[in-house]
Each structure stands twice: as structure tokens, then as C-alpha cells.
Design a protein around this motif. Structure first.
Motif, PDB file in Angstrom:
ATOM      1  N   PHE A  26     -33.590   9.118 -49.727  1.00 21.79           N
ATOM      2  CA  PHE A  26     -34.383  10.127 -49.030  1.00 21.79           C
ATOM      3  C   PHE A  26     -33.768  11.507 -49.237  1.00 21.79           C
ATOM      4  CE2 PHE A  26     -35.205   6.139 -46.920  1.00 21.79           C
ATOM      5  CZ  PHE A  26     -36.578   6.176 -46.679  1.00 21.79           C
ATOM      6  N   ASP A  27     -34.631  12.516 -49.272  1.00 23.61           N
ATOM      7  CA  ASP A  27     -34.168  13.898 -49.443  1.00 23.61           C
ATOM      8  C   ASP A  27     -33.659  14.491 -48.134  1.00 23.61           C
ATOM      9  OD1 ASP A  27     -35.017  14.120 -52.237  1.00 23.61           O
ATOM     10  OD2 ASP A  27     -37.031  13.962 -51.408  1.00 23.61           O
ATOM     11  N   ALA A  28     -34.134  13.963 -47.020  1.00 21.97           N
ATOM     12  CA  ALA A  28     -33.671  14.429 -45.715  1.00 21.97           C
ATOM     13  C   ALA A  28     -33.779  13.274 -44.726  1.00 21.97           C
ATOM     14  CB  ALA A  28     -34.493  15.609 -45.223  1.00 21.97           C
ATOM     15  N   ILE A  29     -32.766  13.151 -43.866  1.00 23.37           N
ATOM     16  CA  ILE A  29     -32.740  12.098 -42.848  1.00 23.37           C
ATOM     17  C   ILE A  29     -32.390  12.748 -41.506  1.00 23.37           C
ATOM     18  CG2 ILE A  29     -31.640   9.958 -42.080  1.00 23.37           C
ATOM     19  CD1 ILE A  29     -31.033   9.326 -44.998  1.00 23.37           C
TER      20      ILE A  29
ATOM     21  N   HIS B  17     -36.057  24.313 -42.957  1.00 25.34           N
ATOM     22  CA  HIS B  17     -35.346  23.672 -44.076  1.00 25.34           C
ATOM     23  C   HIS B  17     -36.334  22.981 -45.004  1.00 25.34           C
ATOM     24  CE1 HIS B  17     -30.862  23.653 -43.128  1.00 25.34           C
ATOM     25  NE2 HIS B  17     -31.400  24.386 -42.164  1.00 25.34           N
ATOM     26  N   THR B  18     -37.307  22.286 -44.419  1.00 31.10           N
ATOM     27  CA  THR B  18     -38.293  21.582 -45.241  1.00 31.10           C
ATOM     28  C   THR B  18     -39.120  22.556 -46.070  1.00 31.10           C
ATOM     29  OG1 THR B  18     -38.440  19.865 -43.531  1.00 31.10           O
ATOM     30  CG2 THR B  18     -40.193  19.918 -45.185  1.00 31.10           C
ATOM     31  N   ARG B  19     -39.517  23.634 -45.459  1.00 34.03           N
ATOM     32  CA  ARG B  19     -40.317  24.642 -46.179  1.00 34.03           C
ATOM     33  C   ARG B  19     -39.514  25.245 -47.320  1.00 34.03           C
ATOM     34  NH1 ARG B  19     -42.337  29.727 -42.769  1.00 34.03           N
ATOM     35  NH2 ARG B  19     -40.076  29.931 -42.644  1.00 34.03           N
TER      36      ARG B  19
ATOM     37  N   VAL C 219     -38.788  12.095 -46.420  1.00 34.27           N
ATOM     38  CA  VAL C 219     -38.046  12.349 -45.181  1.00 34.27           C
ATOM     39  C   VAL C 219     -38.019  11.067 -44.356  1.00 34.27           C
ATOM     40  CG1 VAL C 219     -38.039  13.620 -42.997  1.00 34.27           C
ATOM     41  CG2 VAL C 219     -38.620  14.803 -45.127  1.00 34.27           C
ATOM     42  N   LEU C 220     -36.861  10.777 -43.764  1.00 30.81           N
ATOM     43  CA  LEU C 220     -36.719   9.632 -42.861  1.00 30.81           C
ATOM     44  C   LEU C 220     -36.351  10.155 -41.481  1.00 30.81           C
ATOM     45  CD1 LEU C 220     -36.615   6.545 -42.479  1.00 30.81           C
ATOM     46  CD2 LEU C 220     -34.189   6.641 -43.123  1.00 30.81           C
ATOM     47  N   ASN C 221     -37.213   9.913 -40.501  1.00 30.13           N
ATOM     48  CA  ASN C 221     -37.023  10.403 -39.134  1.00 30.13           C
ATOM     49  C   ASN C 221     -36.731   9.202 -38.234  1.00 30.13           C
ATOM     50  OD1 ASN C 221     -37.031  11.819 -36.742  1.00 30.13           O
ATOM     51  ND2 ASN C 221     -39.255  12.075 -36.654  1.00 30.13           N
ATOM     52  N   CYS C 222     -35.451   9.045 -37.855  1.00 33.82           N
ATOM     53  CA  CYS C 222     -35.025   7.887 -37.068  1.00 33.82           C
ATOM     54  C   CYS C 222     -34.975   8.217 -35.576  1.00 33.82           C
ATOM     55  CB  CYS C 222     -33.649   7.425 -37.528  1.00 33.82           C
ATOM     56  SG  CYS C 222     -33.590   6.953 -39.267  1.00 33.82           S
TER      57      CYS C 222
ATOM     58  N   GLY D  39     -44.200  21.031 -45.297  1.00 32.35           N
ATOM     59  CA  GLY D  39     -44.600  20.637 -46.637  1.00 32.35           C
ATOM     60  C   GLY D  39     -43.929  19.402 -47.181  1.00 32.35           C
ATOM     61  N   ALA D  40     -43.319  18.588 -46.328  1.00 34.48           N
ATOM     62  CA  ALA D  40     -42.687  17.354 -46.808  1.00 34.48           C
ATOM     63  C   ALA D  40     -43.725  16.473 -47.493  1.00 34.48           C
ATOM     64  CB  ALA D  40     -42.044  16.603 -45.652  1.00 34.48           C
ATOM     65  N   GLY D  41     -43.314  15.822 -48.580  1.00 37.05           N
ATOM     66  CA  GLY D  41     -44.239  14.959 -49.304  1.00 37.05           C
ATOM     67  C   GLY D  41     -44.651  13.752 -48.493  1.00 37.05           C
ATOM     68  N   HIS D  42     -43.664  13.078 -47.876  1.00 40.07           N
ATOM     69  CA  HIS D  42     -43.947  11.904 -47.065  1.00 40.07           C
ATOM     70  C   HIS D  42     -42.852  11.740 -46.017  1.00 40.07           C
ATOM     71  CE1 HIS D  42     -44.508   7.688 -45.849  1.00 40.07           C
ATOM     72  NE2 HIS D  42     -45.768   7.855 -46.229  1.00 40.07           N
ATOM     73  N   VAL D  43     -43.254  11.378 -44.799  1.00 41.95           N
ATOM     74  CA  VAL D  43     -42.310  11.199 -43.700  1.00 41.95           C
ATOM     75  C   VAL D  43     -42.436   9.775 -43.166  1.00 41.95           C
ATOM     76  CG1 VAL D  43     -41.491  12.028 -41.470  1.00 41.95           C
ATOM     77  CG2 VAL D  43     -42.592  13.622 -43.062  1.00 41.95           C
ATOM     78  N   THR D  44     -41.314   9.047 -43.179  1.00 46.46           N
ATOM     79  CA  THR D  44     -41.242   7.730 -42.558  1.00 46.46           C
ATOM     80  C   THR D  44     -40.549   7.888 -41.210  1.00 46.46           C
ATOM     81  OG1 THR D  44     -41.109   6.597 -44.693  1.00 46.46           O
ATOM     82  CG2 THR D  44     -40.370   5.379 -42.758  1.00 46.46           C
ATOM     83  N   SER D  45     -41.225   7.472 -40.143  1.00 48.69           N
ATOM     84  CA  SER D  45     -40.704   7.657 -38.785  1.00 48.69           C
ATOM     85  C   SER D  45     -40.494   6.296 -38.134  1.00 48.69           C
ATOM     86  CB  SER D  45     -41.688   8.484 -37.953  1.00 48.69           C
ATOM     87  OG  SER D  45     -41.954   9.728 -38.574  1.00 48.69           O
ATOM     88  N   ILE D  46     -39.301   6.105 -37.555  1.00 44.25           N
ATOM     89  CA  ILE D  46     -38.934   4.817 -36.979  1.00 44.25           C
ATOM     90  C   ILE D  46     -38.608   4.972 -35.505  1.00 44.25           C
ATOM     91  CG2 ILE D  46     -37.410   2.810 -37.152  1.00 44.25           C
ATOM     92  CD1 ILE D  46     -36.678   3.724 -39.971  1.00 44.25           C
ATOM     93  N   ASP D  47     -39.149   4.066 -34.677  1.00 42.25           N
ATOM     94  CA  ASP D  47     -38.807   3.998 -33.263  1.00 42.25           C
ATOM     95  C   ASP D  47     -39.111   2.583 -32.784  1.00 42.25           C
ATOM     96  OD1 ASP D  47     -38.205   6.392 -31.071  1.00 42.25           O
ATOM     97  OD2 ASP D  47     -39.067   4.597 -30.154  1.00 42.25           O
ATOM     98  N   SER D  48     -38.467   2.185 -31.693  1.00 45.09           N
ATOM     99  CA  SER D  48     -38.692   0.840 -31.175  1.00 45.09           C
ATOM    100  C   SER D  48     -39.716   0.819 -30.051  1.00 45.09           C
ATOM    101  CB  SER D  48     -37.375   0.237 -30.679  1.00 45.09           C
ATOM    102  OG  SER D  48     -36.804   1.047 -29.671  1.00 45.09           O
ATOM    103  N   SER D  49     -40.395   1.946 -29.841  1.00 45.46           N
ATOM    104  CA  SER D  49     -41.421   2.042 -28.803  1.00 45.46           C
ATOM    105  C   SER D  49     -42.799   2.185 -29.438  1.00 45.46           C
ATOM    106  CB  SER D  49     -41.142   3.228 -27.880  1.00 45.46           C
ATOM    107  OG  SER D  49     -42.260   3.492 -27.051  1.00 45.46           O
TER     108      SER D  49
END
Length: 393
Positions: free
Chosen positions: A291-294, A212-214, A221-224, A239-249
Motif C-alpha cells: 500500500f502507498d499509505a496506511i 498528503h493524498t492530494r 490506501v489502507l485505513n485500519c 484523489g486516492a485510487g482505492h481505499v480499503t477500510s477495515i473495522d470490526s463493527s
């Protein structure tokens, strides 16, 4: 041989080849933990051979519906050989693969994953525990491998009256491993990672997100609940421009960053946040971010149907917040790994979340576990992982 006699009318599920017998279905009989018992209808008709679990509400887990079948080490080896052979049907594209998936492979309470030259087994029922030595021997015989690590630390063992057990069953050595998944390299530790060390069930979903990203060329992109960043790697590879990734670990995020480096991606395209997902989503809304994708892949909120109502509220809340952050035309990849949440209920939860967020959208795909995590037609409870791809209008 001890016998379980069912109440009148309670044989119907076994006649449909369902692999569980609940305590409420039993008229009389029992056995020791893990003992093989003969299950009969109220009128004495043979139904199945099963492993007895004295402490669980699921009192018996079916080994075989064949009255002539002997439940012994040879039976165990035959079932394991069949399960391993079945995996060649699938184009897995990884050296991380589930070889045994419990009831779906006729081995209730047994999970076995292979990571390269190392096997990891999880024994979650009295029956699989009883046959542990035979299972270990059979796994090495069938696969030709020499290293087998045990990760019997799942909470479900408490329901079976079994203690947590981890460590090498066969062989020894490093527990830190590197596997290939599609065109990427990913690392794990079989001693400390979630489940048996990694989430193999999401392998195909990671590939779909890459595709999908390609195709869509997502900018942000937000990766929760990103864990060790498998989706982050897939997004960057696409090819995502920027990915923000969140985790509590923190340790999981350290490994996620290491995966970005291991696969040769520019670190400036990735941000990792050690934070609570709900709080982070609200902060993003306050800042007016879009965000364009979550991706929402939360932990198991409802292990059983009894927890479904409370879990539904939690799922709805995070999906509502995500919809508010999704740009028009953007895509939400949202999942539930809760066995107590059906696919139909999950659809309704996500729909309600969209309504509350004032967002309309359409479902472009339904996603499920990778094919080496099969679900049988007689055991719909095996469908624990559900996913939806929702495109915001």
C-alpha cells in the motif's frame, strides 16, 4: 467547609498548578462525593478548592487555586463561558467542536461537544456530577442552544463510583445528526456513537491525510480501525485510487459506506472489510499486497500507565505488520490514543516495530489532537492522542 490536609512535601504538584490530588498524598480529611473541599498543605497553608471523590485514587480534582473563589453555579457558568469563548481562537472549519475539555478548561471531569444545534455532555467525575444541573443550565445560557444530550457512559465513571447515565438532559428530538467538516459531510448518532458520538479530536489529522493524498496521489490506501470512515472520505477527496477500510463493527462500516455516497464519491474506489485488523494485515502480507499509505488508529490499548507494557506489545505488533505492507516511499499515519503511553514511548514502540519489520524510515510529522482539545502546560497527562507520520525509505 471540609478540609483535606496533605502529607509533608505533597503540596509541590499543586504549587505547580497540577489539577489532581492522589490518595497517597492525603494525611487526613475527606468529604462526600462531589463535595467541595479545602485542600491544605501539611502546615495548614491554603492550596486549592477541589471536588472530592471517595472511590477514586484521584481523591480531589481542583476547581480553583484562588482562596477567594466561591465554587457555585456562577463559577460554573463563568468557566463554561471562558471555554466557549476560547474556541474562536481556532480555525476549526467544522460545526462539530469540543467546547469543554475537562481539566484543560478548568472543569475537571466534564466533556462537552457541539454538533450543529445539539450539545452532548459527558460527566466523568463526582464533582461534575454534583454540578450537573448548573452545568446544563450554563451550557444552554452561554450557547443559546436548547438541546443537550448526556453520554455519561464512559468506563471511568466506574472508578468514581458513578453509574452509567444517558439520555436527553434538555430538549428532545432526533439523535441522528449531520455535520460539516472541512468540505465534507459526515453523520453521527449522539446516542450510540463512540465517545460523544464522533471522534472530533482527529479532525485535523483527517485534513492532513487529505492534503498528503492530494500531494502524493496515493494509489492504494489502507485505513485500519476506520470506524465511520472519516479518513476514507478524506483519502477519496484527495484523489486516492482505492481505499480499503477495515473495522470490526458492521454498523460503523455501514455508516462509512453511507459517507462515501453522501459525499458523491465512486463506490468502486472503496472496499470495506468487517474483520479483525491484525488478522487482515497478516492476510495481506500472505497475498503479497503493498500500500502507498496506511492509517493505524486503534482503540485505547492503555487507559493508564499500569497497562503500558501490555499495550506496547499490541501497538508494536500492528505497526510491525503495517511496515511490512508499506511500499517504499509510502507513508504510515500511526496513532495512540492511550493516556498511559507517552509520546516518547510511542516513538520507541514504532521505531522498534520498524526494526523488527526490517524497514527504515523517517518521521515527517508529529500529530496531536485538534486545538479545541487543548493540553495545558501544568497537566501533561492531557496529551492522550499522539500521532506519527513515517515515510518508508
Amino acid at each position: 467547609m471540609k478540609t483535606l490536609r496533605l502529607k509533608a512535601g505533597k503540596e509541590r504538584s499543586l504549587l505547580r498548578r497540577h489539577p489532581w490530588v492522589f490518595d497517597s498524598a492525603i494525611a487526613k480529611g475527606g468529604g462526600d462525593a462531589g463535595e467541595t473541599v479545602r485542600v491544605e498543605s501539611a502546615d495548614g497553608q491554603f492550596l486549592a478548592w477541589a471536588a472530592f471523590s471517595p472511590n477514586s485514587r484521584i481523591k480531589a480534582r481542583i476547581w480553583s487555586f484562588d482562596e477567594e473563589q466561591r465554587i457555585d453555579a456562577d463559577f460554573i457558568e463563568q468557566r463554561i463561558a471562558q471555554a466557549v469563548a476560547a474556541r474562536v481562537w481556532f480555525d476549526i472549519q467544522s460545526d462539530g467542536v469540543r467546547l469543554v475539555h475537562g481539566e484543560a478548561d478548568g472543569l475537571p471531569g466534564l466533556i462537552v461537544d457541539r454538533y450543529g444545534d445539539t450539545l452532548v455532555a459527558q460527566f466523568t467525575s463526582c464533582g461534575s456530577e454534583k454540578f450537573k444541573k448548573a452545568i446544563a443550565d450554563a451550557l444552554l445560557q452561554v450557547t443559546g442552544l436548547t438541546r443537550l444530550y448526556e453520554r455519561s457512559d464512559a468506563s471511568v465513571r466506574q472508578l468514581e463510583g458513578l453509574p452509567e447515565v444517558t439520555g436527553w438532559l434538555r430538549g428532545e428530538g432526533a439523535t441522528e445528526l449531520t455535520i460539516r467538516e472541512h468540505d465534507w459531510r459526515l453523520t453521527l448518532d449522539v446516542a450510540t456513537g463512540h465517545k460523544t458520538g464522533f471522534y472530533l479530536d482527529q479532525r485535523d489529522s483527517r485534513q492532513r491525510f487529505f492534503e498528503h493524498t492530494r500531494h502524493r496521489r496515493f494509489g492504494k490506501v489502507l485505513n485500519c480501525y476506520c470506524y465511520t470512515g472519516g479518513v476514507t472520505v478524506a483519502a477519496l477527496a484527495g484523489g486516492a485510487g482505492h481505499v480499503t477500510s477495515i473495522d470490526s463493527s458492521g454498523p460503523a462500516l455501514d455508516r462509512a459506506l453511507a459517507h462515501v455516497r453522501l459525499n458523491g464519491f465512486d463506490e468502486s474506489r472503496a472496499t470495506f472489510l468487517d474483520a479483525d485488523v491484525n488478522a487482515s494485515l497478516r492476510q495481506c502480507i500472505e497475498r503479497g499486497e503493498m500500500f502507498d499509505a496506511i492509517v493505524l488508529d486503534p482503540p485505547k490499548f492503555a487507559p493508564t500507565a499500569a497497562h503500558a507494557e501490555r499495550a506496547a506489545r499490541a501497538y508494536k505488533d500492528i505497526n510491525r505488520l503495517a511496515f511490512k505492507l508499506l511500499a517504499p516511499g509510502g507513508e504510515l499515519f500511526t496513532y495512540s490514543c492511550s493516556g498511559g503511553i507517552s509520546a516518547d514511548l510511542f516513538h520507541k514502540i514504532v521505531a522498534s516495530a520498524g526494526t523488527d519489520a526490517g524497514v527504515d524510515g523517517f518521521i515527517s510529522e508529529r500529530l496531536q489532537g485538534a486545538p479545541d482539545h487543548p493540553m495545558t502546560i501544568a497537566f501533561p497527562e492531557g496529551e492522550y492522542l499522539k500521532g506519527l507520520v513515517v515515510v518508508r525509505r
